[in-house]
Motif scaffolding. Structure first.
Motif, mmCIF file in Angstrom:
data_model
loop_
_atom_site.group_PDB
_atom_site.id
_atom_site.type_symbol
_atom_site.label_atom_id
_atom_site.label_comp_id
_atom_site.label_asym_id
_atom_site.label_seq_id
_atom_site.Cartn_x
_atom_site.Cartn_y
_atom_site.Cartn_z
ATOM 1 N N SER A 19 0.832 -1.201 0.000
ATOM 2 C CA SER A 19 0.000 0.000 0.000
ATOM 3 C C SER A 19 0.869 1.255 0.000
ATOM 4 O O SER A 19 0.622 2.201 -0.749
ATOM 5 C CB SER A 19 -0.916 -0.009 1.222
ATOM 6 N N THR A 20 1.882 1.257 0.829
ATOM 7 C CA THR A 20 2.801 2.395 0.898
ATOM 8 C C THR A 20 3.521 2.583 -0.436
ATOM 9 O O THR A 20 3.658 3.711 -0.927
ATOM 10 C CB THR A 20 3.825 2.197 2.027
ATOM 11 N N LEU A 21 3.947 1.482 -1.037
ATOM 12 C CA LEU A 21 4.632 1.552 -2.326
ATOM 13 C C LEU A 21 3.710 2.114 -3.407
ATOM 14 O O LEU A 21 4.125 2.959 -4.210
ATOM 15 C CB LEU A 21 5.146 0.171 -2.733
ATOM 16 N N ASP A 22 2.455 1.677 -3.438
ATOM 17 C CA ASP A 22 1.493 2.193 -4.413
ATOM 18 C C ASP A 22 1.306 3.701 -4.257
ATOM 19 O O ASP A 22 1.240 4.436 -5.241
ATOM 20 C CB ASP A 22 0.145 1.485 -4.276
ATOM 21 N N LYS A 23 1.225 4.159 -3.031
ATOM 22 C CA LYS A 23 1.072 5.602 -2.781
ATOM 23 C C LYS A 23 2.301 6.362 -3.270
ATOM 24 O O LYS A 23 2.184 7.428 -3.870
ATOM 25 C CB LYS A 23 0.849 5.867 -1.297
ATOM 26 N N LYS A 24 3.471 5.805 -3.015
ATOM 27 C CA LYS A 24 4.710 6.463 -3.439
ATOM 28 C C LYS A 24 4.826 6.500 -4.963
ATOM 29 O O LYS A 24 5.280 7.489 -5.540
ATOM 30 C CB LYS A 24 5.945 5.763 -2.839
ATOM 31 N N VAL A 25 4.406 5.432 -5.626
ATOM 32 C CA VAL A 25 4.449 5.394 -7.092
ATOM 33 C C VAL A 25 3.497 6.446 -7.664
ATOM 34 O O VAL A 25 3.850 7.164 -8.610
ATOM 35 C CB VAL A 25 4.104 3.971 -7.608
ATOM 36 N N ALA A 26 2.294 6.552 -7.087
ATOM 37 C CA ALA A 26 1.334 7.562 -7.548
ATOM 38 C C ALA A 26 1.880 8.963 -7.311
ATOM 39 O O ALA A 26 1.751 9.843 -8.173
ATOM 40 C CB ALA A 26 0.000 7.380 -6.831
ATOM 41 N N GLN A 27 2.501 9.180 -6.165
ATOM 42 C CA GLN A 27 3.088 10.480 -5.857
ATOM 43 C C GLN A 27 4.221 10.790 -6.833
ATOM 44 O O GLN A 27 4.355 11.925 -7.297
ATOM 45 C CB GLN A 27 3.606 10.490 -4.420
ATOM 46 N N LYS A 28 5.020 9.789 -7.176
ATOM 47 C CA LYS A 28 6.118 9.989 -8.116
ATOM 48 C C LYS A 28 5.583 10.395 -9.486
ATOM 49 O O LYS A 28 6.105 11.311 -10.117
ATOM 50 C CB LYS A 28 6.953 8.703 -8.244
ATOM 51 N N ARG A 29 4.520 9.729 -9.956
ATOM 52 C CA ARG A 29 3.923 10.084 -11.246
ATOM 53 C C ARG A 29 3.435 11.528 -11.248
ATOM 54 O O ARG A 29 3.651 12.269 -12.197
ATOM 55 C CB ARG A 29 2.751 9.148 -11.563
ATOM 56 N N GLN A 30 2.760 11.901 -10.153
ATOM 57 C CA GLN A 30 2.249 13.266 -10.047
ATOM 58 C C GLN A 30 3.395 14.279 -10.064
ATOM 59 O O GLN A 30 3.327 15.298 -10.760
ATOM 60 C CB GLN A 30 1.434 13.432 -8.768
ATOM 61 N N LEU A 31 4.450 14.002 -9.339
ATOM 62 C CA LEU A 31 5.584 14.913 -9.284
ATOM 63 C C LEU A 31 6.313 14.980 -10.625
ATOM 64 O O LEU A 31 6.812 16.042 -11.010
ATOM 65 C CB LEU A 31 6.544 14.509 -8.162
ATOM 66 N N GLU A 32 6.363 13.860 -11.350
ATOM 67 C CA GLU A 32 6.983 13.879 -12.675
ATOM 68 C C GLU A 32 6.180 14.743 -13.639
ATOM 69 O O GLU A 32 6.750 15.472 -14.446
ATOM 70 C CB GLU A 32 7.116 12.448 -13.219
ATOM 71 N N GLN A 33 4.843 14.658 -13.567
ATOM 72 C CA GLN A 33 4.000 15.515 -14.406
ATOM 73 C C GLN A 33 4.201 16.987 -14.047
ATOM 74 O O GLN A 33 4.293 17.849 -14.926
ATOM 75 C CB GLN A 33 2.528 15.139 -14.241
ATOM 76 N N GLU A 34 4.274 17.252 -12.755
ATOM 77 C CA GLU A 34 4.500 18.624 -12.297
ATOM 78 C C GLU A 34 5.863 19.130 -12.778
ATOM 79 O O GLU A 34 5.979 20.274 -13.224
ATOM 80 C CB GLU A 34 4.434 18.653 -10.763
#
Length: 91
Positions: free
Chosen positions: A22-37
């Protein structure tokens, strides 16, 4: 006794695995968002760099001043055309 210990250990390992997943999934989603930003910020940075180059050009500055602030050259007459007519044509 061993069976109880093995069951408890299995439960703890499964719980830990689910929590980490669960923690890894959240981090992956956060990474995608930050890459788009980051991509958007890089585009904005490039546009700002281009603006800096343009603002160092006297001809561009003169054209911008005439357009935005209605400055005119000698002998020029400025006509202000309302933009609401443009919006009605696009509909």
């Amino acid at each position: 006794m061993f069976l109880v210990f093995a069951t408890v250990m299995s439960y703890l390992m499964i719980t830990s695995f689910i929590s980490q997943s669960s923690t890894l999934d959240k981090k992956v989603a956060q990474k995608r968002q930050l890459e788009q930003e980051l991509t958007q910020l890089k585009k904005q940075q490039q546009m700002l760099k281009e603006d800096i180059v343009k603002l160092n050009d006297d001809e561009y500055l003169a054209k911008l001043a005439r357009k935005e602030y209605f400055f005119s050259e000698n002998g020029e007459i400025i006509f202000n055309i309302p933009e609401e007519n443009k919006g009605k044509n696009n509909q």
